[in-house]
Enzyme design. Structure first.
Site, PDB file in Angstrom:
ATOM      1  CB  SER A 145      -0.884  -0.001   1.251  1.00 49.19           C
ATOM      2  OG  SER A 145      -1.513   1.248   1.454  1.00 49.19           O
ATOM      3  CE1 TYR A 156      -5.038  -2.295   4.295  1.00 49.61           C
ATOM      4  CE2 TYR A 156      -3.854  -0.210   4.143  1.00 49.61           C
ATOM      5  CZ  TYR A 156      -4.422  -1.313   3.541  1.00 49.61           C
ATOM      6  OH  TYR A 156      -4.356  -1.443   2.174  1.00 49.61           O
ATOM      7  CE  LYS A 160      -2.167  -4.030   2.939  1.00 43.55           C
ATOM      8  NZ  LYS A 160      -2.224  -5.220   2.050  1.00 43.55           N
TER       9      LYS A 160
END
Length: 297
Positions: A145, A156, A160
């Protein structure tokens, strides 16, 4: 890897969003595709559509956080097509967004890290030996990402960053051994997907037994972010970036330049040994207004 036709790609998270677009694009290149997703109805629909267009595709319902399920996916791919040349570790969820990172529960961590990071580990460990075994070359794609390149703001982002670190390590290991397998860390920005609806597939055993204090705020944040993503780049455009990156044997595949300033800012903070300024909040310990050339800014 420059030749696609006749080769075999396995794509996780292929029921919708970017994974669905990757499966479509690979099929259009003449590849045989194994589509995997945890959501059976979305997977069945994707496979039916691709098959109706004359492509060679099979679907395998897969919980990518489960290593046994990923091994079964690999076995099904080999049974169907004999070999695997490309693995796209693409499944992902938005994960825990309900409060400060120390307030996350064991189940929040297990769900978010299981899908976003451990799935990539399972995919690499399971599929790379298959790619190496036939000697025809291939490619590993790990979906990271843009948040993997900037300062992470939530769980998150943490996962990543871990995906990016794994991918960079894998790239170096393959290169130092002279192995003809490419590696790409795909770093999408704002893409029109259902990422922030990932909670719909959260297993019951990984849901919190009681609602956490930040659950309502988390739901509101997901709704806002889902609306924002709807205005983003199309998954089909990301698929074009990905195919180009594989052909160019490109490690870092960024979908746009919108995040460049944030990437540079983080790098500058690190190299300057400077604490980041967070949304106009001064770094801890700084009580006076920040200055520029000795003047208050």
């Amino acid at each position: 890897m420059r030749e696609f036709r006749g080769r075999v790609a396995v794509v996780t998270g292929a029921g919708s969003g970017m994974g669905r677009a990757f499966a479509q694009r690979f099929a259009e290149e003449g590849m045989r595709v194994v589509a995997a997703d945890v959501q059976a109805d979305a997977l069945d629909r994707a496979v039916a559509e691709l098959t109706a267009d004359g492509h060679q595709v099979i679907g395998v319902r897969t919980d990518v956080s489960d290593p046994a399920a990923v091994r079964d996916l690999a076995a099904r791919a080999v049974d169907a097509f004999g070999k695997v040349h490309v693995i796209c570790n693409n499944a992902g969820v938005e994960g825990y967004l309900d409060g400060a990172i120390w307030e996350a529960t064991d189940r929040d961590w297990a769900w978010t890290v299981g899908v976003n990071f451990w799935s990539v580990v399972h995919g690499v460990r399971t599929f790379l030996p298959l790619i190496l075994s036939h000697g025809e070359g291939g490619h590993v794609v790990n979906t990271a990402s843009m948040t993997a390149l900037t300062r992470p703001a939530n769980m998150y982002g943490i996962t990543k960053h871990a995906v990016l670190a794994l991918t960079e390590t894998l790239y170096a290991d393959l290169r130092t051994r002279g192995v003809p397998v490419g590696v790409t860390a795909l770093c999408p920005g704002i893409i029109a997907t259902n990422l922030f609806l990932g909670s719909r597939n959260r297993p019951s055993e990984l849901r919190n037994e009681t609602e956490t204090p930040g659950a309502v705020a988390g739901r509101e944040r997901r709704e806002l972010m889902h609306a924002r993503l709807a205005e983003g780049m199309s998954p089909a455009e990301v698929a074009e970036h990905l195919v180009a990156a594989i052909r160019a044997d490109q490690l870092y595949a960024l979908t746009d330049s919108y995040w460049d300033d944030r990437i540079r800012e983080r790098a500058d903070n690190i190299l300057d040994r400077a604490n980041p300024v967070l949304d106009r909040v001064p770094p801890v310990g700084q009580t006076d207004p920040p200055t520029v050339n000795g003047k208050a800014s």
